[in-house]
Design an enzyme around this catalytic site. Structure first.
Site, PDB file in Angstrom:
ATOM      1  N   LYS A   1       0.836  -1.213   0.000  1.00 47.03           N
ATOM      2  CA  LYS A   1       0.000   0.000   0.000  1.00 47.03           C
ATOM      3  C   LYS A   1       0.858   1.244   0.000  1.00 47.03           C
ATOM      4  CE  LYS A   1      -4.340  -1.602   1.855  1.00 47.03           C
ATOM      5  NZ  LYS A   1      -5.396  -1.481   2.821  1.00 47.03           N
TER       6      LYS A   1
ATOM      7  N   LYS B   1      -4.176  -9.597  -6.628  1.00 48.03           N
ATOM      8  CA  LYS B   1      -5.435  -9.744  -5.869  1.00 48.03           C
ATOM      9  C   LYS B   1      -6.482  -8.729  -6.329  1.00 48.03           C
ATOM     10  CE  LYS B   1      -6.329  -7.881  -1.959  1.00 48.03           C
ATOM     11  NZ  LYS B   1      -6.511  -7.330  -0.623  1.00 48.03           N
TER      12      LYS B   1
ATOM     13  N   LYS C   1     -10.867  -3.557  -3.820  1.00 45.54           N
ATOM     14  CA  LYS C   1     -11.869  -2.503  -4.009  1.00 45.54           C
ATOM     15  C   LYS C   1     -11.227  -1.176  -4.393  1.00 45.54           C
ATOM     16  CE  LYS C   1     -13.402  -3.099   0.807  1.00 45.54           C
ATOM     17  NZ  LYS C   1     -12.277  -3.113   1.739  1.00 45.54           N
TER      18      LYS C   1
HETATM   19  P1  TYM Z   1     -10.679  -5.648   3.703  1.00 38.68           P
HETATM   20  O1  TYM Z   1     -11.769  -4.664   3.882  1.00 38.68           O
HETATM   21  O2  TYM Z   1      -9.541  -5.328   2.830  1.00 38.68           O
HETATM   22  O3  TYM Z   1     -11.277  -7.029   3.239  1.00 38.68           O
HETATM   23  C1  TYM Z   1     -12.344  -7.628   3.956  1.00 38.68           C
HETATM   24  C2  TYM Z   1     -12.224  -9.134   3.877  1.00 38.68           C
HETATM   25  O4  TYM Z   1     -12.248  -9.539   2.511  1.00 38.68           O
HETATM   26  C3  TYM Z   1     -11.112 -10.343   2.229  1.00 38.68           C
HETATM   27  N1  TYM Z   1     -10.700 -10.079   0.848  1.00 38.68           N
HETATM   28  C4  TYM Z   1     -10.547 -11.024  -0.068  1.00 38.68           C
HETATM   29  N2  TYM Z   1     -10.704 -12.345  -0.020  1.00 38.68           N
HETATM   30  C5  TYM Z   1     -10.479 -13.038  -1.159  1.00 38.68           C
HETATM   31  N3  TYM Z   1     -10.101 -12.465  -2.316  1.00 38.68           N
HETATM   32  C6  TYM Z   1      -9.937 -11.131  -2.405  1.00 38.68           C
HETATM   33  N4  TYM Z   1      -9.580 -10.567  -3.556  1.00 38.68           N
HETATM   34  C7  TYM Z   1     -10.165 -10.339  -1.243  1.00 38.68           C
HETATM   35  N5  TYM Z   1     -10.116  -9.018  -0.993  1.00 38.68           N
HETATM   36  C8  TYM Z   1     -10.429  -8.880   0.303  1.00 38.68           C
HETATM   37  C9  TYM Z   1     -10.064  -9.901   3.230  1.00 38.68           C
HETATM   38  O5  TYM Z   1      -9.095 -10.904   3.428  1.00 38.68           O
HETATM   39  C10 TYM Z   1     -10.906  -9.665   4.455  1.00 38.68           C
HETATM   40  O6  TYM Z   1     -11.151 -10.875   5.130  1.00 38.68           O
HETATM   41  N6  TYM Z   1      -8.043  -5.226   7.885  1.00 38.68           N
HETATM   42  C11 TYM Z   1      -9.208  -5.829   7.309  1.00 38.68           C
HETATM   43  C12 TYM Z   1     -10.464  -5.487   8.080  1.00 38.68           C
HETATM   44  C13 TYM Z   1     -10.343  -5.789   9.521  1.00 38.68           C
HETATM   45  C14 TYM Z   1     -10.370  -7.068  10.123  1.00 38.68           C
HETATM   46  C15 TYM Z   1     -10.239  -6.837  11.522  1.00 38.68           C
HETATM   47  C16 TYM Z   1     -10.512  -8.362   9.620  1.00 38.68           C
HETATM   48  C17 TYM Z   1     -10.211  -4.846  10.509  1.00 38.68           C
HETATM   49  N7  TYM Z   1     -10.138  -5.512  11.710  1.00 38.68           N
HETATM   50  C18 TYM Z   1     -10.202  -7.908  12.420  1.00 38.68           C
HETATM   51  C19 TYM Z   1     -10.505  -9.411  10.522  1.00 38.68           C
HETATM   52  C20 TYM Z   1     -10.343  -9.184  11.888  1.00 38.68           C
HETATM   53  C21 TYM Z   1      -9.373  -5.336   5.887  1.00 38.68           C
HETATM   54  O7  TYM Z   1      -8.915  -4.291   5.513  1.00 38.68           O
HETATM   55  O8  TYM Z   1     -10.140  -6.093   5.134  1.00 38.68           O
END
Ligand code: TYM
Length: 339
Positions: A115, A200, A203
């Site tokens: 990032k 990957k 969004k």
């Molecule tokens: P975020 O918002 O980037 O993504 C949310 C969830 O979606 C999964 N994900 C994917 N899985 C498969 N293929 C993809 N292309 C893909 N893109 C995203 C991510 O692995 C995630 O599970 N830091 C986290 C949010 C968070 C969190 C937490 C998660 C904050 N606190 C505590 C678990 C536990 C995040 O930015 O996810």
């Protein structure tokens, strides 16, 4: 005797429109998991501040995300759904855990490195929040004595860091924190970009044609799948192999989710088919699936008073649960209790 269920925590950042990757990587499992675990599903709005986008309406994005949680079958009677910034215990524990986290370990986080390069280009523009992000995530998880964290593969390293932080704290103050385990599925844990299947799906991708958003209209889904990169194998063969056939394997993972069929079953059914025919099937099934999900999403999204009720109840319950752990942490640290 009341036997408590294992605790499960997961979250999504409302930093943009949700993608099929978010759904397949984690959200699709949530409604099933809530039957066997004490589930906390959080909207990680404070995490969204680490990437500041001028054109994002955060309030709208938070309510959109909540509506998708509900449309995915998360039931507020079974699970605690809440907004991270409503539960101040997260940022309080965050400070404490900052003091038990190693700078060198955070520097190793691949998501931070990626990032930092993409979004800012120059290290001098990288926010401390982006660096600190995994510690806030550790706070989210550890505050609820979480046993399991269903996530996509990109978050695995952050869960490992969470365990390291918890272990370090526990080694000094006794067994305060549970050590969480990631729940990562073999298939669908890393959905790839449609035009660059070695990257990957995200969004925040600048190229919208790389991404299927959960709110995409049917025509753009058809077009995006039609243009998805496959390979030039002759004769064309449809089977799962992420290294040799990343584009086809990615489409197979998407198809498997939306049809609820095993990849091995699909590979047999699709054997001998042209890539163009395969893509038609993928877009057809994906459109049907997303159309239904969107209908349910709009029902919730149009009822803001219901959404506000859930948010309020969720915050109250999450505050009660998390305060217990935070108080214990403060006590162990020797802070003077506040009555
Ligand atoms: P975020 O918002 O980037 O993504 C949310 C969830 O979606 C999964 N994900 C994917 N899985 C498969 N293929 C993809 N292309 C893909 N893109 C995203 C991510 O692995 C995630 O599970 N830091 C986290 C949010 C968070 C969190 C937490 C998660 C904050 N606190 C505590 C678990 C536990 C995040 O930015 O996810």
């Amino acid at each position: 005797m009341i036997v408590s269920k294992p605790v499960l925590f997961s979250a999504v950042q409302p930093s943009g429109n949700l993608t099929i990757g978010n759904y397949i990587g984690t959200m699709r499992h949530w409604s099933i998991l809530q039957n066997n675990y004490d589930c906390f599903y959080c909207i990680a709005d404070l995490h969204s501040l680490t990437v500041q986008k001028k054109n994002i309406d955060l309030k709208k994005s938070i309510l959109d995300t909540l509506s998708f949680y509900l449309a995915c079958g998360v039931d507020p009677k079974k699970s605690i759904i809440f907004i991270q910034s409503h539960v101040y215990q997260h940022t309080q524990l965050n400070w404490v855990l900052n003091c038990f986290s190693q700078f060198s370990e955070l520097l190793r986080m691949t998501q931070f490195k990626a990032k930092r390069n993409i979004k800012n280009n120059y290290i001098k523009k990288t926010s401390v929040g982006l660096f600190n992000y995994p510690i806030l995530m550790a706070s989210d998880i550890l505050l609820y004595q979480t046993n399991f964290v269903p996530v996509g593969r990109d978050q695995k390293q952050h869960i490992e860091l969470t365990r390291d932080i918890a272990n370090y704290f526990n080694s000094i103050y006794g067994n305060i924190f549970e050590l969480p385990e990631p729940l990562i599925n073999q298939y669908g844990s890393k959905i790839m970009s449609l035009l660059e299947p070695n990257k990957k799906m995200s969004k925040s991708d600048n190229n919208q044609n790389n991404v299927i958003f959960l709110l995409d209209d049917m025509n753009s889904i058809i077009l995006k799948i039609k243009n998805a990169v496959t390979d030039s194998q002759i004769p064309a063969k449809i089977y799962y192999n992420k290294e040799q056939k990343p584009g086809i394997s990615n489409l197979l993972e998407i198809l498997s989710t939306v049809t609820n069929k095993e990849i091995s079953v699909l590979s047999k059914e699709l054997d001998g088919m042209l890539y163009s025919e395969f893509k038609n099937i993928v877009s057809d099934c994906l459109c049907k699936f997303l159309f239904k999900l969107q209908q349910s999403y709009y029902c919730y999204r149009n009822d803001e008073s219901y959404l506000n009720k859930i948010i309020l109840e969720g915050a109250t319950q999450a505050q009660l649960k998390s305060q217990k752990v935070l108080s214990e942490v403060y006590y162990k640290l020797g802070l003077v209790p506040f009555f």
